[in-house]
Write a protein that holds these residues in place. Sequence first.
Motif, short mmCIF file in Angstrom:
data_model
loop_
_atom_site.label_atom_id
_atom_site.label_comp_id
_atom_site.label_asym_id
_atom_site.label_seq_id
_atom_site.Cartn_x
_atom_site.Cartn_y
_atom_site.Cartn_z
N ASP A 332 -54.69 2.49 -19.25
CA ASP A 332 -53.76 0.80 -20.40
C ASP A 332 -52.80 1.71 -21.10
O ASP A 332 -53.63 3.00 -21.13
N LEU A 334 -52.36 2.57 -24.72
CA LEU A 334 -52.40 1.86 -26.02
C LEU A 334 -51.42 2.35 -26.96
O LEU A 334 -50.81 1.70 -28.28
N LEU A 380 -59.64 0.61 -31.67
CA LEU A 380 -59.81 0.37 -30.76
C LEU A 380 -60.30 -1.46 -29.97
O LEU A 380 -59.73 -1.81 -28.62
N GLY A 383 -56.80 -3.11 -30.78
CA GLY A 383 -55.03 -1.61 -30.45
C GLY A 383 -54.44 -1.98 -32.07
O GLY A 383 -53.39 -1.56 -31.95
#
Length: 480
Positions: A332, A334, A380, A383
Amino acid sequence: MKVNAQIITLCLSLLTACNPMKEAEEEADCLPDIFPDYTSIVIPYNIAPLNFEVKKAQTVQAEFVVEKIKLITVRGDNEIQIPLKKWRNLLASAKGKELNIIVSVWNDTHPKGIRYRPFSIYVAPDKIDSHIAYRLIEPGYEGWNVMGIYQRDLTSFEEKAIVTNQKDKSRCMNCHTFNNYSSDDVLFHVRGENGGTALYTGGILRKIEFEKLPPHKNVGFLAWHPGRRYIAFSSSKSGQVFFGAGEQVLEVFNTGGDLLLYDIQTGKMVTDKRFISKAAWMDFPVWSADGKFLYYCVADPRNLPREYRQVHYNLCRVGFNEATGLFSEKIDTLYNAHAQGGSVAFFSASPDGRYLLYTKADYGIFPIWHKESDVEMIRLGDGQSVDVSVWNSDCAESYHTWSSNGRWVLISSRRLDGRYTRVFIAYMDEAGKPYKPFLLPQQHPIDNILRIKSYNLPKFIRGEVKLPTDLVNTLFFPSK
């Protein structure tokens, strides 16, 4: 008669000590000019005394008040030195409450004294870890021959060396880290002859020579998996460019950049071709608190040093299976530097898994050299960015780390003078609201200015580190 004279002298001394200073006759509708700036901050109830000085004061008095009750009064020349025992009793009374401080000053301008508007400090019910560890070193534009990794007791002013290069002043040591904040699980790297990575756990000190293990990579930044079995580390080649003009003294950069995994149990490297590639530069691995993810940064290769301003690092995350020692297929992104701008580095995940801190600069991988660099944070779960602008200044925020309870953050900053990195402590409450940071307390406030070394990579630890010094010297600094 001699005895009587001594008794009279003692009584007079006691009366003088107990006699309160004359109240200041003037009042000012402004805050006192104190250093460090401890106004309107949040502190833990087990922190060392917040000693401070008042500029241009010849005599200064500080009254400490909780719920309208004056608990202690401290006087000095131009500096307030709070006795440790009285300070601890004061914080115990003020825990979870506002501590108000009234400062009065006497000098040539105000010979009859001037009393300033009180300022408040909130004493949080959340404690802070007892110790921090950091490397003390001159900035990169100065030569050095003495460095060390030190620890500081946050409940007092005691500082001790964990390990230094006193036995061989040409040697460099860095990348200290601790497993789950434990002072009994220590990891750091020593460069040069007889160098290697020091692994101290279970009362045993070992030296790991990663460069002698396939694929024979040098060691950059280290990250110890919370399960204690694995060590992730980066491998790259660092360089520097010095500038003859402008505010920026130098630029530090990395060329290349691989991520590797070492299995402590088997003594072997675990490699993944995706993370050993010339097609991408990777660095600064950091584990999540539960060990299920590895965070790192990645950039497209550039022609360095010529294209140093075109280097932009993204923030990525990959899953990890502790049982198999393998990374997941999915990676991923971020933070996408190409879409969102800038370049990110220096990551720290909160112990509750809710937040990730990172440092953002305009470009490059060492934001410590970038005046514009700031600490930023994402949630988290979704995001989304979290506003932590109160933690930043206009001068180079860089390293950061969470306390074990997730309520306190250490922030490295050059905000005092633009040259030396010093440690600030900031609070974040349960709701995720950040509060104004304060400078690491010192017994004498001027020590924050007079110590001309940078505090590098501060880390929280729960207790005092006690390495077997003789064995450290035998393994890494043998007599020549």
